[in-house]
Design an enzyme around this catalytic site. Structure first.
Site, mmCIF file in Angstrom:
data_model
loop_
_atom_site.group_PDB
_atom_site.id
_atom_site.type_symbol
_atom_site.label_atom_id
_atom_site.label_comp_id
_atom_site.label_asym_id
_atom_site.label_seq_id
_atom_site.Cartn_x
_atom_site.Cartn_y
_atom_site.Cartn_z
ATOM 1 C CB SER A 107 -0.761 0.021 1.121
ATOM 2 O OG SER A 107 -1.450 1.317 1.435
ATOM 3 C CE1 TYR A 130 -6.841 4.166 -1.122
ATOM 4 C CE2 TYR A 130 -4.682 4.686 -0.109
ATOM 5 C CZ TYR A 130 -5.856 4.022 -0.136
ATOM 6 O OH TYR A 130 -6.072 3.155 1.074
ATOM 7 C CB THR A 156 -7.121 1.942 -4.421
ATOM 8 O OG1 THR A 156 -6.352 0.901 -4.196
ATOM 9 C CG2 THR A 156 -8.358 1.833 -3.503
ATOM 10 N NE ARG A 165 -12.352 3.103 6.752
ATOM 11 C CZ ARG A 165 -11.384 3.180 5.951
ATOM 12 N NH1 ARG A 165 -10.127 3.327 6.493
ATOM 13 N NH2 ARG A 165 -11.417 3.156 4.653
ATOM 14 C CE LYS A 252 -7.960 -3.124 -2.933
ATOM 15 N NZ LYS A 252 -8.294 -2.217 -2.063
ATOM 16 C CG HIS A 276 -11.319 0.231 0.391
ATOM 17 N ND1 HIS A 276 -10.794 0.825 -0.349
ATOM 18 C CD2 HIS A 276 -10.551 0.283 1.595
ATOM 19 C CE1 HIS A 276 -9.615 1.283 0.027
ATOM 20 N NE2 HIS A 276 -9.402 0.977 1.275
ATOM 21 N NE ARG A 279 -10.138 -0.417 5.775
ATOM 22 C CZ ARG A 279 -10.066 -0.533 7.165
ATOM 23 N NH1 ARG A 279 -10.327 -1.516 7.853
ATOM 24 N NH2 ARG A 279 -9.121 0.233 7.810
HETATM 25 C C1 LIG Z 1 -6.783 -2.542 7.936
HETATM 26 C C2 LIG Z 1 -7.138 -2.009 6.535
HETATM 27 C C3 LIG Z 1 -6.071 -1.355 5.766
HETATM 28 C C4 LIG Z 1 -6.523 -1.293 4.375
HETATM 29 N N1 LIG Z 1 -5.556 -0.250 3.609
HETATM 30 C C5 LIG Z 1 -5.750 -0.191 2.226
HETATM 31 C C6 LIG Z 1 -5.032 0.623 1.506
HETATM 32 O O1 LIG Z 1 -3.962 1.155 2.107
HETATM 33 N N2 LIG Z 1 -5.108 0.642 0.085
HETATM 34 C C7 LIG Z 1 -6.257 -0.282 -0.357
HETATM 35 O O2 LIG Z 1 -6.385 0.101 -1.665
HETATM 36 N N3 LIG Z 1 -6.976 -0.826 0.314
HETATM 37 C C8 LIG Z 1 -6.910 -0.993 1.571
HETATM 38 N N4 LIG Z 1 -7.463 -1.735 2.207
HETATM 39 C C9 LIG Z 1 -8.653 -2.481 1.588
HETATM 40 C C10 LIG Z 1 -7.964 -3.635 1.319
HETATM 41 O O3 LIG Z 1 -7.040 -3.829 -0.028
HETATM 42 C C11 LIG Z 1 -9.044 -4.906 0.914
HETATM 43 O O4 LIG Z 1 -9.621 -4.457 -0.274
HETATM 44 C C12 LIG Z 1 -9.976 -5.495 1.716
HETATM 45 O O5 LIG Z 1 -9.179 -5.604 2.892
HETATM 46 C C13 LIG Z 1 -10.587 -6.565 1.409
HETATM 47 O O6 LIG Z 1 -11.524 -7.183 2.474
HETATM 48 P P1 LIG Z 1 -11.027 -8.231 3.531
HETATM 49 O O7 LIG Z 1 -10.236 -7.692 4.351
HETATM 50 O O8 LIG Z 1 -12.186 -8.628 3.968
HETATM 51 O O9 LIG Z 1 -10.498 -9.359 2.657
HETATM 52 C C14 LIG Z 1 -7.576 -1.988 3.772
HETATM 53 C C15 LIG Z 1 -8.179 -2.931 4.466
HETATM 54 C C16 LIG Z 1 -7.766 -3.134 5.824
HETATM 55 C C17 LIG Z 1 -8.641 -3.887 6.484
#
Ligand SMILES: Cc1cc2nc3c(=O)[nH]c(=O)nc-3n(C[C@H](O)[C@H](O)[C@H](O)COP(=O)(O)O)c2cc1C
Length: 390
Positions: A107, A130, A156, A165, A252, A276, A279
């Protein structure tokens, strides 16, 4: 040591080991967390079709994702602040992925920098960006990823704005953690985590501090973050980013068939059907429920991956049987990392691999390439229950 047989075992150890602020950061969704919950519970609505007396010998989970060979159709998703879940977390996760033979996605909001991860690994990893306003910073990130020999760029596209959140606001999330009476009291109960953190220099956003204009120290980062994201993003801008990278580009955060068609038009090599991990827009449908519509729209023209809610190899199987060429896991490996460092990420991958392999066999399939919707039993209205009115 406890016998670990499933991802949930890793989550329980992770919860005990890591400060509440960082556990909550991962184990949460936006607003009511409905989408976060349904990402997983919707997988449970899909059942597997048991077959017998079919050749289940010599099974293989190997396949390709954006033309790269993978040991199973699973990549590690970009997860911000991974280096706060475990000291040097990004390097450890990348090493585990490399040994297992699956892609690791770093990331932009990581603690270890692109250069640092490249210096400690030999397999190329993927880099996630991003859609930020600052062209100079973006171009520099692309160049740094190129110099580090990253083999794919993940853009992303579902974070022009940050979903709210509640837990992060209540905990005052920051990296490194702010020392408040509550956070100090909690960290006093996480001694091994704290000692490991004291033993590393990597405690700030390594890709940003010292690289983004005006961000010379961690305290200037929050004002930068508030300004940096481009709320006026459009497809022309995404096309421009695509043109800056000459390797595979994965978009993504696509959750709608119309957006999937646009992604195809701007020349993406793959899309990730994703919300995401619940989130961003709470109330959006789960990724697995949107996958059939996305496959209908673009599935024969572009590689479709899926993330959000995957906690087992059976979830991977279901996504692949519905047409996904690959999947990404976020929390499933983060639990492992927080629980046991690199060994925990390896354990998470082993658990998922074993579940995928055995379930594939019990469905009568020898290869992930053979999986298709006929291996599933799906409620009739699974993909059509909620319809957009246009
Ligand atoms: C703690 C956390 C931080 C994340 N940070 C990013 C990020 O920096 N960039 C991004 O594209 N997605 C981020 N995501 C989303 C993840 O890439 C992914 O889409 C998501 O975790 C998928 O769902 P899952 O955790 O249920 O497998 C983050 C997810 C979590 C849980």
């Amino acid at each position: 040591m406890a016998v670990i047989t499933e991802i949930e075992d890793l989550r329980k150890i992770y919860k005990r080991r890591v400060p509440k602020m960082f556990y909550d950061y991962a184990e949460s969704g936006s607003w009511t967390e409905q989408t976060f919950r349904e990402n997983s519970s919707d997988f449970d609505l899909i059942k597997l079709r048991q077959r017998i007396a079919m050749d289940m010998d010599n099974r293989s989970t190997k396949t390709t994702m954006v033309g790269q060979e993978v040991a199973m159709p699973v990549a590690l998703a970009p997860v911000g602040l991974t280096g706060m879940q475990h000291a040097d977390g990004e390097i450890k996760a990348a090493k585990a992925a490399e040994k297992f033979g699956v892609p690791y996605t770093l990331s932009t909001m990581s603690i270890c920098s692109i250069e640092d991860v490249a210096a400690h690994t030999s397999a190329p990893f993927w880099f996630q960006v991003y859609t930020l306003k600052d062209d100079d910073f973006m171009k520099r990130l692309f160049d740094r990823a190129k110099e580090a020999k990253c083999s794919a760029l993940v853009i992303t596209v579902d974070l022009q704005l940050l979903g709210q959140r509640h837990r992060d606001l209540k905990n005052g999330l920051s990296a490194p953690p702010k020392l408040t009476p509550a956070s100090v009291a909690n960290m006093m109960t996480k001694i091994p985590w704290g000692l490991e953190m004291l033993g590393t220099k990597r405690r700030f956003f390594g890709n940003i501090v010292g690289h983004a204009k005006g961000v010379t120290d961690p305290s200037s980062l929050s004002s930068w973050t508030a300004e940096a994201f481009d709320q006026s993003l459009d497809w022309e801008r995404i096309k421009q980013f695509r043109s800056w990278w000459d390797g595979p580009v994965i978009l993504k955060g696509i959750l709608d068939p119309e957006d999937a068609k646009m992604a195809l038009n701007v020349g993406a090599d793959a899309i990730v059907c994703s919300n995401h991990g619940g989130r961003q827009l709470d109330g959006a449908l789960s990724s697995i429920r949107m996958l059939p519509q996305i496959m209908d729209a673009v599935g024969d023209k572009i590689e479709v991956h899926l993330d959000s809610g995957i906690r087992s190899g059976q979830d991977v199987l279901k996504a692949v049987a519905l047409g996904a060429k690959g999947t990404m896991i976020g929390r499933a490996y983060t639990y492992g990392l927080g629980a046991m460092g690199e060994a925990g990420v390896t354990k998470a991958l082993e658990v998922i691999h074993k579940e995928l392999d055995l379930s594939m066999g019990l469905c009568g399939c020898q290869s992930v390439e053979d999986l298709d919707p006929s291996n599933l039993l799906i409620p009739e209205d699974f993909a059509t229950r909620w319809q957009a009115s246009v």
